[in-house]
Scaffold this motif. Structure first.
Motif, PDB file in Angstrom:
ATOM      1  N   ARG A 523       0.854  -1.315  -0.019  1.00 43.12           N
ATOM      2  CA  ARG A 523       0.210   0.282  -0.066  1.00 43.12           C
ATOM      3  C   ARG A 523       1.288   1.538   0.373  1.00 43.12           C
ATOM      4  O   ARG A 523       0.520   2.178  -0.449  1.00 43.12           O
ATOM      5  CB  ARG A 523      -1.239   0.426   1.137  1.00 43.12           C
ATOM      6  CG  ARG A 523      -2.018  -0.913   1.221  1.00 43.12           C
ATOM      7  CD  ARG A 523      -3.349  -0.892   2.636  1.00 43.12           C
ATOM      8  NE  ARG A 523      -3.980  -2.030   2.100  1.00 43.12           N
ATOM      9  CZ  ARG A 523      -4.488  -2.893   3.083  1.00 43.12           C
ATOM     10  NH1 ARG A 523      -3.555  -3.085   4.202  1.00 43.12           N
ATOM     11  NH2 ARG A 523      -4.917  -3.879   2.663  1.00 43.12           N
ATOM     12  N   VAL A 526       1.335   2.044  -3.659  1.00 37.14           N
ATOM     13  CA  VAL A 526       0.627   2.385  -4.788  1.00 37.14           C
ATOM     14  C   VAL A 526       0.551   4.026  -3.661  1.00 37.14           C
ATOM     15  O   VAL A 526      -0.284   4.317  -4.926  1.00 37.14           O
ATOM     16  CB  VAL A 526      -0.811   1.291  -3.976  1.00 37.14           C
ATOM     17  CG1 VAL A 526      -1.762   2.276  -4.707  1.00 37.14           C
ATOM     18  CG2 VAL A 526      -0.767   0.176  -4.294  1.00 37.14           C
ATOM     19  N   ARG A 527       0.896   3.736  -2.818  1.00 34.17           N
ATOM     20  CA  ARG A 527      -0.031   5.166  -1.986  1.00 34.17           C
ATOM     21  C   ARG A 527       1.293   6.670  -3.181  1.00 34.17           C
ATOM     22  O   ARG A 527       0.836   7.235  -3.377  1.00 34.17           O
ATOM     23  CB  ARG A 527       0.245   5.619  -0.855  1.00 34.17           C
ATOM     24  CG  ARG A 527      -0.650   5.398  -0.021  1.00 34.17           C
ATOM     25  CD  ARG A 527      -0.680   5.527   0.984  1.00 34.17           C
ATOM     26  NE  ARG A 527      -0.063   5.637   2.332  1.00 34.17           N
ATOM     27  CZ  ARG A 527      -0.093   3.927   2.632  1.00 34.17           C
ATOM     28  NH1 ARG A 527      -0.985   3.605   2.649  1.00 34.17           N
ATOM     29  NH2 ARG A 527       0.998   3.792   2.973  1.00 34.17           N
ATOM     30  N   THR A 529       3.169   5.673  -6.238  1.00 36.01           N
ATOM     31  CA  THR A 529       2.974   5.861  -7.433  1.00 36.01           C
ATOM     32  C   THR A 529       1.512   6.191  -7.891  1.00 36.01           C
ATOM     33  O   THR A 529       1.762   5.934  -9.617  1.00 36.01           O
ATOM     34  CB  THR A 529       4.201   4.182  -8.294  1.00 36.01           C
ATOM     35  OG1 THR A 529       2.867   3.558  -7.490  1.00 36.01           O
ATOM     36  CG2 THR A 529       4.735   4.013  -7.019  1.00 36.01           C
ATOM     37  N   GLY A 530       0.630   6.489  -7.388  1.00 37.03           N
ATOM     38  CA  GLY A 530      -0.582   6.151  -8.182  1.00 37.03           C
ATOM     39  C   GLY A 530      -0.948   5.099  -8.757  1.00 37.03           C
ATOM     40  O   GLY A 530      -0.682   3.731  -8.456  1.00 37.03           O
ATOM     41  N   LYS A 531      -0.798   5.506  -9.867  1.00 35.70           N
ATOM     42  CA  LYS A 531      -1.964   4.622 -10.993  1.00 35.70           C
ATOM     43  C   LYS A 531      -0.342   3.607 -11.734  1.00 35.70           C
ATOM     44  O   LYS A 531      -0.964   3.216 -12.953  1.00 35.70           O
ATOM     45  CB  LYS A 531      -2.611   5.169 -11.546  1.00 35.70           C
ATOM     46  CG  LYS A 531      -4.305   5.223 -11.348  1.00 35.70           C
ATOM     47  CD  LYS A 531      -4.967   5.718 -11.995  1.00 35.70           C
ATOM     48  CE  LYS A 531      -6.131   5.633 -11.216  1.00 35.70           C
ATOM     49  NZ  LYS A 531      -7.047   6.080 -12.437  1.00 35.70           N
ATOM     50  N   ARG A 532       0.591   4.674 -11.878  1.00 33.71           N
ATOM     51  CA  ARG A 532       1.866   3.932 -12.955  1.00 33.71           C
ATOM     52  C   ARG A 532       2.357   3.049 -12.748  1.00 33.71           C
ATOM     53  O   ARG A 532       2.416   2.076 -13.807  1.00 33.71           O
ATOM     54  CB  ARG A 532       3.344   5.064 -11.695  1.00 33.71           C
ATOM     55  CG  ARG A 532       4.357   4.495 -13.658  1.00 33.71           C
ATOM     56  CD  ARG A 532       5.167   5.693 -12.948  1.00 33.71           C
ATOM     57  NE  ARG A 532       5.947   5.869 -11.474  1.00 33.71           N
ATOM     58  CZ  ARG A 532       6.488   4.841 -11.016  1.00 33.71           C
ATOM     59  NH1 ARG A 532       7.308   4.213 -12.405  1.00 33.71           N
ATOM     60  NH2 ARG A 532       7.347   4.436  -9.891  1.00 33.71           N
ATOM     61  N   LEU A 534       0.084  -0.110 -11.313  1.00 30.55           N
ATOM     62  CA  LEU A 534      -1.303  -0.332 -12.087  1.00 30.55           C
ATOM     63  C   LEU A 534      -1.847  -1.698 -13.574  1.00 30.55           C
ATOM     64  O   LEU A 534      -1.067  -0.874 -14.546  1.00 30.55           O
ATOM     65  CB  LEU A 534      -2.633   0.130 -12.003  1.00 30.55           C
ATOM     66  CG  LEU A 534      -3.975  -0.351 -11.845  1.00 30.55           C
ATOM     67  CD1 LEU A 534      -4.109  -1.125 -10.757  1.00 30.55           C
ATOM     68  CD2 LEU A 534      -4.877   0.628 -11.585  1.00 30.55           C
ATOM     69  N   ARG A 536      -3.647  -2.875 -15.695  1.00 29.88           N
ATOM     70  CA  ARG A 536      -4.830  -2.721 -16.440  1.00 29.88           C
ATOM     71  C   ARG A 536      -4.750  -3.982 -17.703  1.00 29.88           C
ATOM     72  O   ARG A 536      -4.203  -4.675 -18.305  1.00 29.88           O
ATOM     73  CB  ARG A 536      -5.498  -1.885 -17.404  1.00 29.88           C
ATOM     74  CG  ARG A 536      -3.879  -0.566 -16.903  1.00 29.88           C
ATOM     75  CD  ARG A 536      -4.042   0.885 -17.089  1.00 29.88           C
ATOM     76  NE  ARG A 536      -3.782   2.376 -16.730  1.00 29.88           N
ATOM     77  CZ  ARG A 536      -2.418   2.403 -16.376  1.00 29.88           C
ATOM     78  NH1 ARG A 536      -1.694   1.752 -16.249  1.00 29.88           N
ATOM     79  NH2 ARG A 536      -2.369   3.585 -15.433  1.00 29.88           N
ATOM     80  N   GLU A 537      -6.392  -4.002 -17.126  1.00 30.05           N
ATOM     81  CA  GLU A 537      -7.461  -5.189 -18.475  1.00 30.05           C
ATOM     82  C   GLU A 537      -6.869  -4.397 -19.992  1.00 30.05           C
ATOM     83  O   GLU A 537      -7.676  -3.451 -20.259  1.00 30.05           O
ATOM     84  CB  GLU A 537      -8.668  -5.198 -17.581  1.00 30.05           C
ATOM     85  CG  GLU A 537      -9.168  -5.343 -16.328  1.00 30.05           C
ATOM     86  CD  GLU A 537      -8.425  -7.239 -16.689  1.00 30.05           C
ATOM     87  OE1 GLU A 537      -8.681  -8.378 -17.799  1.00 30.05           O
ATOM     88  OE2 GLU A 537      -8.799  -8.010 -15.148  1.00 30.05           O
TER      89      GLU A 537
END
Length: 563
Positions: A523, A526-527, A529-532, A534, A536-537
């Motif tokens: 976590r 994630v905090r 890096t944000g969505k970098r 993530l 994705r589908e």
């Protein structure tokens, strides 16, 4: 702890190359015989400094001719401060314990800036080791120490001294009188039976009785403060600590917090909350001593010195600074600024910069060479192995000895370097490797405790026939244990490197695994890096439009208009 102790029985002048740096971040606990399971007294000590090389000092007993003098070498710098009269007889000193089981430890509190640079030639380190060579009991040690600074002058800032023999445990606090002034002001208090105390770089003796045999003090400890304008109240209300070393936020957070952590674990029934340590309640002051909820063993004392504020709001493993493996350590500096605000890292008892550590066990019912055990370790208390060194030994293991190596040169012959090598592997992957470390500690230390009764039974039998035979036996035993620990810890470090190389974790069968981090650490990522990062589908793959099936060709002779 003082390099200059090597000059106790010789005229050797130690060079600056052998000097050790200031030790101004130490922790010491004092335990009376009524607070231990076996009736021993105990003192613990962590000698902490980032440039301190951990080794076990040894000075043999000596007889000295009339008029002999000895050099006083300042421990912090290696500087020759002067010469003083040598005692006719000096005692054997092993580390911080002498052959009569007298033990002395310290922590530096510095104190008022106005009292720095006093005139004198006996620094706090020399004061300890000269006294160990001359005194047999704690009370005698206080007399020796205070007479030395009165005659030759004190050369250091404020110090708290733990002083104990097999029967009495004392806390003494001393500070010089400032530039150009000789001598020191001081106060000493004997701990009541059944209690423990601790100090960690801040003066702790506040008000004290003015007329009782278990409290001693310099005649001018109050009048000197009056002359300086620091105190105007009644003598009975005078506080040594509040006058000579006022408590501020950082002192409470860095120093009193370590005392609090010993108290909270030894006596949870007292309900001493973190407000005694976190600086949020500056008027909250810990008592000078407490009664533990239960009597302590040597193993309990060791455990109390292996502390990172676990399970408290100050727990070093609980914020992002601990990294993915919950390391309860922070590299220096202790305080830092960002975005115009000042912050700090916690300062725990167990810390990476410990040079050496010990738990001194002193027992009145045994002959002194057998009754005194200096459970000695090098480097961080959390990763060291406390090894028994008896008061009566005639030499120390080479791996602990002075001169085998130094702070600036790695050596496989030095336990200080071997233990640092293992500890630095552990820091990088703490939550995993500390499990391995504790397993090895339990095996080695557990073996020492399992054997202790039989070893001492044999030593007593030999002592009855010949005290020197007992000393020889204990010397051979202590040296053998030191060598065993050294060899074992080097093999253990090699095994760790194989097991955890390149971020892998290899099990006993050799299979490599890659265990995941904790959710809390993911976590954090994630905090930051944000969505970098993530995943994705992927969008569905487009397929071409369906074409009409071709019309089959008519069979030969068939009428295409039919069917």
């Amino acid at each position: 702890m003082i390099r200059g102790t090597l000059a106790l029985c010789t005229a050797v002048v130690l060079t600056a190359a052998l000097a050790t740096p200031p030790v101004q971040a130490c922790t010491s606990m004092l335990v009376t015989k009524g607070a231990t399971t076996d009736g021993a007294t105990m003192i613990t000590y962590n000698a902490d400094a980032h440039e301190l090389y951990g080794e076990l000092y040894y000075t043999p007993a000596g007889r000295h001719r009339p008029g002999a003098q000895r050099d006083v070498i300042e421990w912090d710098t290696g500087k020759l401060l002067g010469r003083i009269a040598q005692a006719p007889v000096t005692y054997t000193v092993v580390g911080n314990m002498n052959e009569h089981q007298l033990t002395i430890a310290e922590s530096t509190f510095t104190g008022r800036k106005e009292l720095e640079a006093p005139a004198g030639i006996v620094d706090y380190g020399s004061l300890i080791y000269i006294t160990l060579g001359r005194a047999r009991t704690a009370r005698e040690a206080i007399t020796v120490m205070t007479k030395l600074v009165a005659e030759y002058g004190y050369a250091s800032t404020g110090e708290s001294f733990s002083i104990a023999d097999p029967n009495e445990v004392w806390l003494m606090e001393m500070i010089g009188k400032g530039e150009g002034n000789k001598g020191a002001v001081w106060v000493a208090r004997r701990l009541p039976e059944g209690t423990i105390s601790a100090h960690a770089n801040h003066a702790r003796i506040r008000q004290f009785p003015l007329n009782e045999p278990d409290t001693l003090y310099s005649p001018d400890v109050i009048s000197f403060a009056r002359e300086k304008g620091w105190y105007k109240g009644a003598d009975k209300d005078f506080s040594f600590a509040d006058t000579y070393n006022p408590l501020g936020f950082e002192a409470q957070r860095f120093s009193e917090s370590r005392v609090w952590s010993i108290y909270r674990r030894a006596a949870p029934s007292l309900g001493l909350g973190p407000e005694y340590a976190d600086g949020s309640a500056p008027d909250k002051r810990l008592p000078l001593w407490i009664k533990p909820d239960r009597q302590l063993t040597v193993q309990d004392a060791m455990a109390l010195m292996r502390d990172h504020f676990e399970g408290t709001p100050l727990d070093l493993a609980k914020d992002v600074g601990a990294g993915p493996y919950a390391a309860p350590y922070r590299w220096r500096p202790m305080t830092w600024e960002v975005d115009g605000k000042k912050y700090l890292h916690e300062r725990a008892i167990s810390t990476q910069q410990t040079g050496f550590t010990f738990v001194a066990q002193m027992r009145a019912w045994l002959p002194a060479p057998i009754g005194g055990v200096l459970w000695f370790g090098v480097d961080d208390t959390a990763t060291t192995v406390y090894t028994p060194m008896y008061a009566g030994i005639r030499k120390v293991p080479r791996n602990f000895a002075v001169g085998v190596a130094d702070r600036g040169t790695f050596s496989w012959d030095s336990s200080f370097w071997v233990f640092n090598w293992v500890a630095n592997q552990a820091y990088a992957r703490w939550s995993d490797i500390v499990v391995d470390v504790q397993k090895e500690q339990r095996a080695l230390e557990g073996g020492f405790f399992a054997d202790q009764a039989e070893v001492e039974k044999t030593a007593v039998e030999k002592y009855r026939r010949s005290p020197e035979a007992a000393r020889k036996y204990l010397t051979e035993y202590s040296v053998r244990q030191g060598e065993k620990v050294h060899a074992h810890w080097r093999r253990f470090g090699e095994q760790l490197l194989v097991k955890y190389i390149d971020g892998n974790v290899r099990d006993a069968s050799g299979k490599v695994d890659h265990p995941r981090h904790t959710d809390s650490w993911y976590r954090h990522i994630v905090r930051d890096t944000g969505k970098r990062l993530l995943v994705r589908e992927a969008p569905p793959v487009a397929t071409p439009a369906t074409k009409p099936a071709p019309t089959p060709a008519p069979k030969p002779g068939a009428d295409p208009r039919k069917g």
